[in-house]
Scaffold this motif. Structure first.
Motif, PDB file in Angstrom:
ATOM      1  N   HIS A  79      -1.129   1.273  40.149  1.00  0.00           N
ATOM      2  CA  HIS A  79      -1.522   1.983  41.233  1.00  0.00           C
ATOM      3  C   HIS A  79      -2.871   2.484  41.587  1.00  0.00           C
ATOM      4  N   ASP A  92       3.661   7.262  39.121  1.00  0.00           N
ATOM      5  CA  ASP A  92       4.088   6.164  40.101  1.00  0.00           C
ATOM      6  C   ASP A  92       3.527   6.053  41.366  1.00  0.00           C
ATOM      7  N   GLY A  93       3.913   5.257  42.258  1.00  0.00           N
ATOM      8  CA  GLY A  93       3.064   4.849  43.605  1.00  0.00           C
ATOM      9  C   GLY A  93       2.682   6.292  44.307  1.00  0.00           C
ATOM     10  N   ASP A 151       7.044  -1.509  37.130  1.00  0.00           N
ATOM     11  CA  ASP A 151       6.301  -1.398  38.326  1.00  0.00           C
ATOM     12  C   ASP A 151       5.138  -0.367  38.539  1.00  0.00           C
ATOM     13  N   HIS A 152       4.782   0.068  37.416  1.00  0.00           N
ATOM     14  CA  HIS A 152       3.551   0.934  37.421  1.00  0.00           C
ATOM     15  C   HIS A 152       2.627   0.865  36.396  1.00  0.00           C
TER      16      HIS A 152
END
Length: 168
Positions: A139, A36-37, A126-127
């Motif tokens: 990221h 993740d971020g 989102d990843h």
């Protein structure tokens, strides 16, 4: 739907046009681990997930039997001890990881159902992104693995864009 059908039937017809053993995709067609971020590791397909019945006649079932001589010619019947499948929402595709020869016959004859574990790949949106050849971390830019077929990447990116548009 056009891309899903192209992928489904292209993979299925490879058993007719290829002599000997067909190449396998190995495990799932998506990264199983990403970050993740914050740099925290995410197990994408943790747990069993809920079950879903997949129609071999109507749904997009991706099956890659390794030898055309072993593809059955009789009616398909789901065998809970042999057949393993994974359904990826919101892409609307099902990947068969075990019992490939009999499931391929079911898809070809357009008869039967297989029980699949449903996975929501939107957790990757989102990843992860793809260029059609590889999966990458959004990221870090790190390469996460090979895209087995560019159409999987197209379906992934279309689903991601559709979700983004619905959130806007």
């Amino acid at each position: 739907e056009v891309i899903r059908n192209d992928l489904k039937y292209d993979l299925l017809t490879k058993i007719f046009y290829t002599r000997g053993h067909l190449p396998s995709w190995g495990w799932l067609p998506f990264p199983v681990v990403c970050y993740d971020g914050n740099g925290d590791r995410m197990e994408v397909f943790e747990g069993e997930g809920k079950k879903r019945m997949v129609n071999l006649a109507d749904d997009c079932v991706l099956v890659l039997p390794w030898d055309r001589r072993s593809v059955g010619t009789k009616d398909f019947e789901f065998d809970k001890t042999n057949h393993r499948a994974h359904y990826f929402s919101p892409l609307g595709i099902c990947y068969v990881s075990n019992g490939k020869h009999s499931v391929a016959a079911g898809v070809g004859h357009k008869r039967g159902y297989v029980e699949a574990v449903e996975h929501d790949v939107s957790v990757l949106f989102d990843h992860v992104y793809t260029d059609g050849r590889y999966w990458y971390s959004r990221h870090s830019g790190e390469r996460l693995g090979l895209v087995h077929d560019f159409r999987i990447g197209v379906l992934f990116e279309l689903a991601r864009q559709k979700r983004q548009a619905s959130l806007a």
